[in-house]
Design a protein around this motif. Sequence first.
Motif, PDB file in Angstrom:
ATOM      1  N   UNK A  56       0.625  -1.396   0.312  1.00  0.00           N
ATOM      2  CA  UNK A  56       0.037   0.191  -0.271  1.00  0.00           C
ATOM      3  C   UNK A  56       1.142   1.130   0.049  1.00  0.00           C
ATOM      4  N   UNK A  57       2.086   1.299   0.861  1.00  0.00           N
ATOM      5  CA  UNK A  57       2.400   2.432   1.215  1.00  0.00           C
ATOM      6  C   UNK A  57       3.310   2.961   0.091  1.00  0.00           C
ATOM      7  N   UNK A  58       3.874   1.966  -1.022  1.00  0.00           N
ATOM      8  CA  UNK A  58       4.408   2.066  -2.032  1.00  0.00           C
ATOM      9  C   UNK A  58       4.326   3.157  -2.889  1.00  0.00           C
ATOM     10  N   UNK A  59       2.093   2.510  -2.848  1.00  0.00           N
ATOM     11  CA  UNK A  59       1.500   3.132  -3.865  1.00  0.00           C
ATOM     12  C   UNK A  59       0.867   4.459  -3.494  1.00  0.00           C
ATOM     13  N   UNK A  60       1.426   5.102  -2.188  1.00  0.00           N
ATOM     14  CA  UNK A  60       0.738   6.633  -1.371  1.00  0.00           C
ATOM     15  C   UNK A  60       1.246   7.607  -2.228  1.00  0.00           C
ATOM     16  N   UNK A  61       0.906   8.615  -2.544  1.00  0.00           N
ATOM     17  CA  UNK A  61       1.802   9.553  -3.481  1.00  0.00           C
ATOM     18  C   UNK A  61       2.157  10.856  -2.583  1.00  0.00           C
ATOM     19  N   UNK A  62       0.961  10.755  -1.886  1.00  0.00           N
ATOM     20  CA  UNK A  62       0.981  11.998  -0.639  1.00  0.00           C
ATOM     21  C   UNK A  62       1.763  12.309   0.042  1.00  0.00           C
ATOM     22  N   UNK A  63       2.350  12.964   0.947  1.00  0.00           N
ATOM     23  CA  UNK A  63       2.944  13.662   1.924  1.00  0.00           C
ATOM     24  C   UNK A  63       2.789  12.760   2.979  1.00  0.00           C
ATOM     25  N   UNK A  64       3.277  11.897   4.070  1.00  0.00           N
ATOM     26  CA  UNK A  64       2.741  10.805   5.015  1.00  0.00           C
ATOM     27  C   UNK A  64       3.752  10.865   6.231  1.00  0.00           C
ATOM     28  N   UNK A  65       3.416  10.027   7.126  1.00  0.00           N
ATOM     29  CA  UNK A  65       3.973   9.098   8.098  1.00  0.00           C
ATOM     30  C   UNK A  65       3.968   8.002   8.379  1.00  0.00           C
ATOM     31  N   UNK A  66       4.480   6.601   8.870  1.00  0.00           N
ATOM     32  CA  UNK A  66       4.451   5.571   8.722  1.00  0.00           C
ATOM     33  C   UNK A  66       4.577   5.408  10.082  1.00  0.00           C
ATOM     34  N   UNK A  67       3.267   4.390  10.416  1.00  0.00           N
ATOM     35  CA  UNK A  67       4.679   4.173  12.242  1.00  0.00           C
ATOM     36  C   UNK A  67       3.517   2.857  12.471  1.00  0.00           C
ATOM     37  N   UNK A  68       4.390   1.855  13.901  1.00  0.00           N
ATOM     38  CA  UNK A  68       3.147   0.113  13.648  1.00  0.00           C
ATOM     39  C   UNK A  68       3.297   0.237  15.622  1.00  0.00           C
ATOM     40  N   UNK A  69       1.843  -0.329  15.410  1.00  0.00           N
ATOM     41  CA  UNK A  69       1.451  -0.935  16.596  1.00  0.00           C
ATOM     42  C   UNK A  69       1.567  -2.144  16.985  1.00  0.00           C
ATOM     43  N   UNK A  70       1.585  -3.140  17.850  1.00  0.00           N
ATOM     44  CA  UNK A  70       1.047  -4.467  17.836  1.00  0.00           C
ATOM     45  C   UNK A  70       0.180  -4.900  18.876  1.00  0.00           C
ATOM     46  N   UNK A  71      -0.997  -5.769  18.157  1.00  0.00           N
ATOM     47  CA  UNK A  71      -1.718  -6.260  19.280  1.00  0.00           C
ATOM     48  C   UNK A  71      -1.801  -7.362  19.008  1.00  0.00           C
ATOM     49  N   UNK A  72      -1.978  -8.713  20.080  1.00  0.00           N
ATOM     50  CA  UNK A  72      -2.734  -9.600  19.390  1.00  0.00           C
ATOM     51  C   UNK A  72      -3.338 -10.582  20.248  1.00  0.00           C
ATOM     52  N   UNK A  73      -4.504 -11.231  19.754  1.00  0.00           N
ATOM     53  CA  UNK A  73      -6.216 -11.593  20.574  1.00  0.00           C
ATOM     54  C   UNK A  73      -5.773 -13.015  20.017  1.00  0.00           C
ATOM     55  N   UNK A  74      -4.855 -14.105  18.985  1.00  0.00           N
ATOM     56  CA  UNK A  74      -5.791 -15.055  17.839  1.00  0.00           C
ATOM     57  C   UNK A  74      -4.880 -15.694  18.753  1.00  0.00           C
ATOM     58  N   UNK A  75      -5.288 -17.347  18.470  1.00  0.00           N
ATOM     59  CA  UNK A  75      -4.657 -18.236  18.635  1.00  0.00           C
ATOM     60  C   UNK A  75      -4.792 -19.515  17.648  1.00  0.00           C
ATOM     61  N   UNK A  76      -4.643 -20.585  17.246  1.00  0.00           N
ATOM     62  CA  UNK A  76      -5.151 -21.406  15.967  1.00  0.00           C
ATOM     63  C   UNK A  76      -5.964 -20.707  15.149  1.00  0.00           C
ATOM     64  N   UNK A  77      -7.528 -20.890  14.861  1.00  0.00           N
ATOM     65  CA  UNK A  77      -8.282 -20.648  13.867  1.00  0.00           C
ATOM     66  C   UNK A  77      -9.458 -19.635  14.878  1.00  0.00           C
ATOM     67  N   UNK A  78      -9.585 -19.697  15.598  1.00  0.00           N
ATOM     68  CA  UNK A  78     -10.657 -18.579  16.196  1.00  0.00           C
ATOM     69  C   UNK A  78     -10.225 -17.513  18.057  1.00  0.00           C
ATOM     70  N   UNK A  79     -11.319 -16.818  17.644  1.00  0.00           N
ATOM     71  CA  UNK A  79     -10.702 -15.243  18.485  1.00  0.00           C
ATOM     72  C   UNK A  79     -10.513 -16.368  19.917  1.00  0.00           C
ATOM     73  N   UNK A  80      -9.660 -15.649  20.976  1.00  0.00           N
ATOM     74  CA  UNK A  80      -9.592 -16.378  22.358  1.00  0.00           C
ATOM     75  C   UNK A  80     -10.483 -15.165  22.790  1.00  0.00           C
ATOM     76  N   UNK A  81     -10.672 -13.663  22.402  1.00  0.00           N
ATOM     77  CA  UNK A  81     -11.636 -12.393  22.952  1.00  0.00           C
ATOM     78  C   UNK A  81     -10.832 -12.099  23.819  1.00  0.00           C
ATOM     79  N   UNK A  82      -9.276 -12.190  23.513  1.00  0.00           N
ATOM     80  CA  UNK A  82      -8.141 -11.347  24.766  1.00  0.00           C
ATOM     81  C   UNK A  82      -7.185 -10.721  23.972  1.00  0.00           C
ATOM     82  N   UNK A  83      -7.106  -9.819  24.592  1.00  0.00           N
ATOM     83  CA  UNK A  83      -6.551  -8.739  23.107  1.00  0.00           C
ATOM     84  C   UNK A  83      -5.798  -7.875  23.951  1.00  0.00           C
ATOM     85  N   UNK A  84      -4.527  -7.847  23.823  1.00  0.00           N
ATOM     86  CA  UNK A  84      -3.039  -7.231  24.534  1.00  0.00           C
ATOM     87  C   UNK A  84      -2.422  -6.597  23.986  1.00  0.00           C
ATOM     88  N   UNK A  85      -2.088  -5.460  24.081  1.00  0.00           N
ATOM     89  CA  UNK A  85      -1.078  -3.901  23.263  1.00  0.00           C
ATOM     90  C   UNK A  85       0.099  -4.435  23.324  1.00  0.00           C
TER      91      UNK A  85
END
Length: 179
Positions: A56-85
């Motif tokens: 996506x970002x390779x195709x964004x042509x307007x001035x912008x910034x990029x950053x990253x966050x990480x969350x985890x909620x899935x184990x295996x194939x179904x949601x545990x309902x637990x979300x950790x930042x």
Amino acid sequence: MDTIQIKDKKFTVSIKEQDILKEVARVANEINCNLAGKNPLFLSVLNGSFMFTADLMKRITIPCEISFVKLASYQGVSSTGVIKEVIGITEDLTDRTVVIVEDIVDTGLTMQRLLETLGTRNPKEIHIASLLVKPDKLKVDLNIEYVAMEIPNDFIVGYGLDYDGFGRNYPDIYTVVEE
Ligand SMILES: O=P(O)(O)OC[C@H]1O[C@H](OP(=O)(O)OP(=O)(O)O)[C@H](O)[C@@H]1O
Ligand code: HPA
């Protein structure tokens, strides 16, 4: 490679890379048009969105910034309902136009949680860009403005998405074969 095996599950190819990239380009164009002049901050949600974010970002042509966050909620194939930042947001979001970049919105609970967290940091506006949405699985009301593809409820891997940590590296998307 039309069929792959990951641990105990078989997957068959369902969306080829060239079709994914066509839709990613369309989403990038929409963002370029709609958010011009707003210097958006793209917040990519790790791990799953790393491939979508890069393409996506390779195709964004307007001035912008990029950053990253990480969350985890899935184990295996179904949601545990637990979300950790795991990795928090360090940027000052005050008066910023924020675009959340996700690989998939399934139940929507992860996105809802993220919106709540970001909303406390006084951004000017928050937009959502998701590679994939499973509309039949959504449990919450979300305004997902930028969607590359809507897909059925089946579990998928590839193009960043995993089954128990594996399968993220495939350039195509594969759907689980129920046996
Ligand atoms: O709409 P939901 O039902 O909440 O599911 C969507 C979330 O699940 C996946 O993340 P996961 O926790 O598997 O982490 P990952 O990105 O590291 O694979 C995906 O990347 C979304 O963040
Ligand atoms: O279908 C999926 N595959 C991999 N990870 C996911 N997280 C939510 N839905 C999915």
